[in-house]
Every structure is written in structure tokens, then in C-alpha cells.
Design a protein around this motif. Sequence first.
Motif, PDB file in Angstrom:
ATOM      1  N   GLY A 106       0.801  -1.221   0.000  1.00  0.00           N
ATOM      2  CA  GLY A 106       0.000   0.000   0.000  1.00  0.00           C
ATOM      3  C   GLY A 106       0.829   1.262   0.000  1.00  0.00           C
ATOM      4  N   GLU A 107       2.147   1.102  -0.165  1.00  0.00           N
ATOM      5  CA  GLU A 107       2.989   2.287  -0.180  1.00  0.00           C
ATOM      6  C   GLU A 107       2.953   2.939  -1.558  1.00  0.00           C
ATOM      7  OE1 GLU A 107       6.826   1.001   0.938  1.00  0.00           O
ATOM      8  OE2 GLU A 107       6.305   0.680   3.049  1.00  0.00           O
ATOM      9  N   THR A 108       2.895   4.247  -1.577  1.00  0.00           N
ATOM     10  CA  THR A 108       2.869   4.966  -2.836  1.00  0.00           C
ATOM     11  C   THR A 108       4.296   5.261  -3.282  1.00  0.00           C
ATOM     12  OG1 THR A 108       0.771   5.992  -2.306  1.00  0.00           O
ATOM     13  CG2 THR A 108       2.096   7.081  -3.976  1.00  0.00           C
ATOM     14  N   GLU A 109       4.598   5.002  -4.540  1.00  0.00           N
ATOM     15  CA  GLU A 109       5.941   5.244  -5.042  1.00  0.00           C
ATOM     16  C   GLU A 109       5.875   5.790  -6.467  1.00  0.00           C
ATOM     17  OE1 GLU A 109       6.755   0.670  -6.490  1.00  0.00           O
ATOM     18  OE2 GLU A 109       7.610   1.384  -4.610  1.00  0.00           O
ATOM     19  N   ASN A 110       7.014   6.257  -6.958  1.00  0.00           N
ATOM     20  CA  ASN A 110       7.147   6.730  -8.327  1.00  0.00           C
ATOM     21  C   ASN A 110       6.116   7.810  -8.686  1.00  0.00           C
ATOM     22  OD1 ASN A 110       9.246   4.923  -8.727  1.00  0.00           O
ATOM     23  ND2 ASN A 110       7.880   3.318  -9.469  1.00  0.00           N
ATOM     24  N   LYS A 111       6.013   8.819  -7.837  1.00  0.00           N
ATOM     25  CA  LYS A 111       5.116   9.931  -8.145  1.00  0.00           C
ATOM     26  C   LYS A 111       5.750  10.797  -9.224  1.00  0.00           C
ATOM     27  CE  LYS A 111       4.728  11.185  -3.807  1.00  0.00           C
ATOM     28  NZ  LYS A 111       4.304  11.909  -2.586  1.00  0.00           N
ATOM     29  N   THR A 112       5.051  10.942 -10.341  1.00  0.00           N
ATOM     30  CA  THR A 112       5.597  11.653 -11.493  1.00  0.00           C
ATOM     31  C   THR A 112       4.659  12.762 -11.928  1.00  0.00           C
ATOM     32  OG1 THR A 112       6.700   9.653 -12.277  1.00  0.00           O
ATOM     33  CG2 THR A 112       6.380  11.410 -13.878  1.00  0.00           C
ATOM     34  N   LEU A 113       5.256  13.883 -12.291  1.00  0.00           N
ATOM     35  CA  LEU A 113       4.515  15.050 -12.755  1.00  0.00           C
ATOM     36  C   LEU A 113       5.022  15.429 -14.134  1.00  0.00           C
ATOM     37  CD1 LEU A 113       2.576  17.419 -11.883  1.00  0.00           C
ATOM     38  CD2 LEU A 113       4.620  18.591 -11.097  1.00  0.00           C
ATOM     39  N   ALA A 114       4.117  15.603 -15.092  1.00  0.00           N
ATOM     40  CA  ALA A 114       4.501  16.030 -16.437  1.00  0.00           C
ATOM     41  C   ALA A 114       4.043  17.470 -16.643  1.00  0.00           C
ATOM     42  CB  ALA A 114       3.891  15.123 -17.489  1.00  0.00           C
ATOM     43  N   ILE A 115       4.950  18.341 -17.061  1.00  0.00           N
ATOM     44  CA  ILE A 115       4.667  19.761 -17.212  1.00  0.00           C
ATOM     45  C   ILE A 115       4.998  20.193 -18.626  1.00  0.00           C
ATOM     46  CG2 ILE A 115       5.309  22.069 -16.442  1.00  0.00           C
ATOM     47  CD1 ILE A 115       5.872  20.984 -13.737  1.00  0.00           C
ATOM     48  N   GLY A 116       4.073  20.838 -19.285  1.00  0.00           N
ATOM     49  CA  GLY A 116       4.307  21.332 -20.639  1.00  0.00           C
ATOM     50  C   GLY A 116       4.517  22.831 -20.640  1.00  0.00           C
ATOM     51  N   LEU A 117       5.572  23.298 -21.266  1.00  0.00           N
ATOM     52  CA  LEU A 117       5.935  24.707 -21.264  1.00  0.00           C
ATOM     53  C   LEU A 117       5.714  25.359 -22.614  1.00  0.00           C
ATOM     54  CD1 LEU A 117       9.333  24.557 -19.327  1.00  0.00           C
ATOM     55  CD2 LEU A 117       7.055  24.958 -18.414  1.00  0.00           C
TER      56      LEU A 117
END
Length: 514
Positions: A35-46
Motif C-alpha cells: 500500500g505504499e505509494t511510489e514513483n510519483k511523477t509530474l509532467a509539465i508542458g511549457l
Amino acid sequence: MRLKKCLIVLVAFCALLLLLAGCTAKVSEKTGNKGETENKTLAIGLAQFPGNLDPADQYNGWYVVKFGVGETLVKIGKDMKVEPWLAETWKKVDDLTWQIKIRDNVIFHNGTKVTGEAVKASLERTVAMNKRASQLLDIASIEVNGNEITVKNNRPNPSFIPTLADPFAVIVDVAAARAMGEEFAKKPVATGPFKIKGYAKDVEVVVEKNDNYWGSKPKLDEVVFKFIPDSNTRVMALQAGEIQVADNIPAESVGSIVKAGSYQILSGSSLRTHMLIFNVTKPGLDDVNVRKAINMAINREDLANKVMKESAIPATGPFPHVLPFGGGELKGYAYQPEEAKKLLDAAGWKPGPDGVRRKNDRKLEFSVLCYKNRPELPVLLEAIQAELKEIGVKINIINVENIGEALKKDFDATIYSLNTAPYGDPQYLLETVFKTGAASNFGKYSNPGLDSLIDSLKTEFDVQKRNSIAREAQQIVLGDAAFAFLVYPKCFLAVSDEVEGIQVFPSDFIIYII
């Protein structure tokens, strides 16, 4: 698997260039067996992208800080006041001397400790590489005593400490820069909460969490910054779920985004000004009466309220009215097309058979550069093109991919957008844009009296007197009409409901993700 909301703190302070600068975001998480959360990824477009990742090179530092990779000695908070960052404390010893104490718990991305010597080397590298830095910091010498540096200016420099917040002053490991050579511009070694994982020019930058960061630990493992210059493509990416935050939203797209649901639009005042810059050495544009007539032919109320659909404020001078030295008290240019025609007549520019004015067989015709990274600029310029046609001035719009590179070459005029007061002080813009020979004086404007007035800011530490000098300087700029200040844009950010914690502040070059 349900996407959890991810806290993103977006702190926008100080801006050159640029912008609540372009940002889009996507969050993905994988959940382990326990139940551990891992690999949090954010994609940002500029909407805009750097030429490379060396913070000392031109305006690239703005992006290096935006990416969470680089940090400066001080930063500007949302109240536009200077705050500590890599520097712990500072004090003015006398009008020429500053003592700055560096935090003793900071290490570079490669594990090397940040010392006073490292900071000295980094600042000296920046001054050697960046014309703006050399001009604004005006450093005569730097002495080191452990984690404390003593900086002497050549002349009194009241804005020295705020100027250290400019991203050109990102502190980097100079020894690594020398060892890496050209690779350093792809993977700079700095101190931020994220470090470079991958870089593809004009495509994307991938950063990963810096586990050894000295401050609050990042809540994201990886962030992907994607270059999406076209505003419609950015909006479609948002609506397709490819990104979760989109900056620089055109006013005409706001309604459809809100109607689609699952999004919110954040807006606020900015410190940005959209303007025309004239190359005053060009035939026709070297005539101050032509430049004044152009200013008088532009309907700024229509540009702000109709063309930009009330997403901007009509401009008076260089600085937005929200600043204490802003344009509210200045005498600008009212919309007076008939008076503009009379001014051109008196200056010898007579209507030709095709409606374009002439003088000594020379047409009053010139080209104006335009770029699409800020989607409102082409629309504004098309409206201005129609307005100038009415007074007999013909402009040809030249669209360019890279405005920075285009301005290094010969040009007649350009539409341009500037963050006018990244440190909440007037000296930055006056010094870098309006002063003779300044780094961003693209139109070759020169007024010795103005130069002298700007120089007086270097010895004036009283805030009210500085504001008064700034207003006087702006009035000189307006009188010379080497620029046409158009509108002060508001910033629009489209945010998916999956993201929370976004804030919009007046200035705009840092996205600080933690």
C-alpha cells in the motif's frame, strides 16, 4: 487505481523574462504491495524553452530555477520582498560592501559541499558569461572567509542583494563545469531539490528528486517538462489528460475549458508588459514624430478589452500600475488617430496613391517581428497592423520561432513581452532595457539625460526617492517614443481538479515544486 491529489506549490517571483511561465502537469502514482505509494511523477508542458541548461547563459537560468534544479543566494517572496535561500544572512557594511553568510548544510548534486569559495567561483563565472549580470551586479571583488563572502561593488549598488535573486546568479559547481565542458549545458550541477535526469533540446527536460537536498524534501520522484509552444496543442493536451496544468491560456479558450468541467482557471495580475520596440536607427523609425504618431494610433482600451477579452489592462508606461512606481501617474498616449495623421503630415510624411505615406520617395513601411509562444501577441499585432493602416503606416508581420535569436540580428521593430520588475525594484528594467548599450536595449535607443538619471539609482538607497526617479525616467522614455507600451496582461492558468495547491503571484519566472 485512483489518482491522488498531489500538492504542488507554485511560487512565481522575480521575472526577465518571462510569464506566469508555462506550466502543465500530470501526476501518476504506482502503489506497492504494502500500500505504499511510489514513483510519483509530474509532467509539465511549457510554452517556452531554454536554449540550454547553463544558468549563466543568457536567460536560461530562469528555466533552471523553474525546473527546481537551481537556486540563488536569495529569492523574492510573493510579497515581493527579499528572502534567504542559499544565503542565511546578509548585511550592508558600507555603501560599497556586503557581507553574505552561506548556509553550511548545502551540497551540490554531485556531493561536493557548497562553500564560500564555491559561491565566489560561481558568481565570478556568471559575471564573466552574462552581460546583464556584469551590468547589474557590478562586482569589483569577492573575498572569502569560510562560509562567508564579502562582496565589494565598483560603485554603490542599492539593488545588489535583490539582483542576486535573478536566476543568472544560480550557484553552480564551477569545477564540474570546467571538467564537463559542453556537457554542463545539458546537465548543470547545482543545488536544487531536483537534478537533471535527461535533456533533449526543444523537446523535454526530465528531472529527478535530489535525495540529498538541504531543504524540505521533494514530494515528487520525477518531473517531465515538455515543450508545447502552440497554445491550442497545450489546451488539447490538457483536455486529453496528457497534462494537468496549462499556462499561457488564450482568453478565447477559457470559456471552453471551464465548460468542459474538471478544470479550474486561475488568474491574477502580473508584472509583465506587452510592448512594441522600435529600432530607432531605421529610416522612418528614426523620426520621433513617426514613433509618436504610431503610439497615438494604437487603441489600448480595445487591445485590452476587446482583442484580449478583458484579460489585460491598458498600458501607460513600462511598469504596470500595481507597482508603486508604475504608470498610473504618468502622461502616456491617448488614442488620437486624427492627431496622429496631423503629426505625420507636419513631419513631411504624405499619403501615397496606395494609402501608404511617403517622404522623399521613401515609404513609411517596416517589418515587425512576432513570436507565438505568447499566443496573444500575434493577435495584438494584427489589430495594431489594421490601426496603423488607417493613418498610412504599413507594417509587415514576420513570425519567428526564436525571438531571442532574431533580436540579435537586424530588424525594424518587434512586439515583445517583458517581466518588468522581477525584484520589485525599478532599476532592473531601466538598466537593462532603456540605458544606452544595455544588454536588452534591442532597438538601440539612447538618451544621455536618461542614462544619467538611471545612474542616480545606483547611489540612492531611499525607496521613495527611487520611485520618484523611476517615474521621471519613464516620462523621458515616453517622450522619446522609442517604445509603444500596449497592455499589462493578466496571467491565466488552467488546472485539472486532480491538482491542488497552485497559487498565482504577480511575478512569474519560478515554478517551485516540492
